[in-house]
Design a protein around this motif. Structure first.
Motif, PDB file in Angstrom:
ATOM      1  N   ALA A  62      32.778  97.790   5.675  1.00 55.73           N
ATOM      2  CA  ALA A  62      31.501  97.883   4.979  1.00 55.73           C
ATOM      3  C   ALA A  62      30.624  96.661   5.225  1.00 55.73           C
ATOM      4  CB  ALA A  62      31.737  98.068   3.482  1.00 55.73           C
ATOM      5  N   ASP A  63      31.231  95.499   5.491  1.00 53.29           N
ATOM      6  CA  ASP A  63      30.424  94.305   5.725  1.00 53.29           C
ATOM      7  C   ASP A  63      29.597  94.440   6.996  1.00 53.29           C
ATOM      8  OD1 ASP A  63      32.706  94.289   7.295  1.00 53.29           O
ATOM      9  OD2 ASP A  63      33.063  92.136   7.104  1.00 53.29           O
ATOM     10  N   LEU A  64      30.196  95.032   8.026  1.00 53.75           N
ATOM     11  CA  LEU A  64      29.440  95.259   9.264  1.00 53.75           C
ATOM     12  C   LEU A  64      28.377  96.332   9.063  1.00 53.75           C
ATOM     13  CD1 LEU A  64      32.195  95.014  12.016  1.00 53.75           C
ATOM     14  CD2 LEU A  64      30.057  93.726  11.970  1.00 53.75           C
ATOM     15  N   ALA A  68      24.239  95.921   9.506  1.00 53.30           N
ATOM     16  CA  ALA A  68      23.437  96.808  10.357  1.00 53.30           C
ATOM     17  C   ALA A  68      22.480  97.679   9.555  1.00 53.30           C
ATOM     18  CB  ALA A  68      24.361  97.693  11.196  1.00 53.30           C
ATOM     19  N   GLY A  69      22.561  97.610   8.219  1.00 48.66           N
ATOM     20  CA  GLY A  69      21.686  98.415   7.379  1.00 48.66           C
ATOM     21  C   GLY A  69      21.953  99.900   7.500  1.00 48.66           C
ATOM     22  N   LEU A  74      28.422 102.135  13.165  1.00 44.37           N
ATOM     23  CA  LEU A  74      28.048 102.749  14.439  1.00 44.37           C
ATOM     24  C   LEU A  74      27.023 103.877  14.306  1.00 44.37           C
ATOM     25  CD1 LEU A  74      31.512 102.822  16.255  1.00 44.37           C
ATOM     26  CD2 LEU A  74      29.662 101.166  16.511  1.00 44.37           C
ATOM     27  N   ASP A  75      26.431 104.041  13.129  1.00 45.90           N
ATOM     28  CA  ASP A  75      25.419 105.098  12.958  1.00 45.90           C
ATOM     29  C   ASP A  75      24.314 105.001  14.003  1.00 45.90           C
ATOM     30  OD1 ASP A  75      26.681 106.315  10.863  1.00 45.90           O
ATOM     31  OD2 ASP A  75      25.342 105.521   9.302  1.00 45.90           O
ATOM     32  N   ALA A 133      25.721  96.919  20.451  1.00 41.27           N
ATOM     33  CA  ALA A 133      24.265  96.793  20.514  1.00 41.27           C
ATOM     34  C   ALA A 133      23.639  98.066  19.963  1.00 41.27           C
ATOM     35  CB  ALA A 133      23.805  96.551  21.954  1.00 41.27           C
ATOM     36  N   GLY A 134      22.372  97.978  19.607  1.00 41.59           N
ATOM     37  CA  GLY A 134      21.660  99.137  19.095  1.00 41.59           C
ATOM     38  C   GLY A 134      21.610 100.265  20.109  1.00 41.59           C
ATOM     39  N   ALA A 135      21.617 101.503  19.615  1.00 41.14           N
ATOM     40  CA  ALA A 135      21.629 102.675  20.493  1.00 41.14           C
ATOM     41  C   ALA A 135      20.652 103.719  19.976  1.00 41.14           C
ATOM     42  CB  ALA A 135      23.036 103.264  20.575  1.00 41.14           C
TER      43      ALA A 135
END
Length: 280
Positions: A62-64, A68-69, A74-75, A133-135
């Motif tokens: 949950a911390d990660l 990432a909001g 990995l959403d 990284a963002g996807a």
């Protein structure tokens, strides 16, 4: 706990002392038995993750997700993971399990579910290094073996940089949104990476140095070409390289490192070389 690192302008970095440079650019404690540890950087929002499963599987917690909001980390993110040592690992994603032997990698696409990491033999625990990284879209999960990483010999003994570059995650092998990941290993007697130095203003890069005994170190060079600085790095420590910075270095003996990039451009060869005569 997620260690958040803000982006630093080169004018600020050039005024930092040794302790401050290490605080902002070095990740010196990514691995601990039975834990997931991470550094969230504000350089292209890349996250560096050390995963050390022992007797129970580990998940990205949950911390990660909070960093990432998102409801799940990995959403809106992709992930690449590589087994850097110890025993074999079992990584589960989207209902499928993948066995990762030493120096094998796995790409996990955006919005993957049920992601977990385990040691195949708890008595011989694996050690996994991951980057995220963002996807913007989901690409298929894919395991990459050492043979598929297309080992490419480079350098020479005369210039002390005889090495093999392995490209695991790149546009020539698979589609990703941002990530480009590989592993470079030096032969005995060679220590220099990568000379001549270079920058690539269109993306950031991070390095995890590993496979070094306790009495070995790497002098990692960073900074603008005419304003270089250095950071002393030891085994299984990672360093963040901003787009404005060179990244090269020399060890007291052979070593290996995982390199990972994210940003606008995925072309491995897109870099701006710096002449050795221009370094200061």
């Amino acid at each position: 706990m997620v260690d958040v690192r803000q982006a630093i302008h080169f004018e600020q970095a050039e005024k930092m002392n040794t302790e401050e440079l290490r605080k902002h650019f070095l990740a010196d404690s990514l691995f601990a038995p039975g834990e997931v540890r991470s550094v969230y950087t504000h350089y292209d929002r890349m996250v560096l993750i050390g995963i050390s499963p022992t007797d129970a599987p580990l998940v990205l917690g949950a911390d990660l997700a909070k960093a990432a909001g998102a409801d799940d980390f990995l959403d809106r993110r992709e992930l690449a993971v590589i087994n850097i040592g110890g025993g074999n690992a079992t990584v589960t994603a989207d209902g499928e399990s993948y066995l990762l032997e030493n120096e094998e990698a796995l790409y996990i696409g955006k919005a993957a579910t049920g992601v977990s990491f385990a040691s195949a033999d708890p008595k011989n625990p694996a050690k996994l290094y991951a980057v995220s990284a963002g996807a913007h879209t989901k690409f298929p999960n894919r395991k990459v073996t050492r043979a598929e990483a297309s080992p490419q010999p480079m350098g020479s003994a005369e210039t002390a940089n005889k090495r093999t570059i392995n490209k695991y995650i790149h546009e020539g092998l698979m589609q990703t949104c941002q990530l480009v990941v590989g592993l470079t290993r030096f032969e005995a007697g060679s220590v220099w990476n990568t000379m001549p130095a270079h920058t690539h203003d269109r993306r950031m890069e991070a390095y995890l140095y590993f496979d070094m005994p306790e009495d070995r170190l790497v002098v990692h060079l960073m900074g603008r070409p005419q304003e270089t600085r250095h950071i002393i790095i030891r085994n299984e420590q990672a360093v963040v390289s901003p787009p404005w910075s060179i990244h090269c270095g020399s060890g007291t003996g052979a070593y290996a490192f995982v390199w990972a990039m994210a940003g606008d451009n995925q072309s491995f060869s897109d870099m701006d070389h710096i002449k050795i005569q221009d370094l200061k």
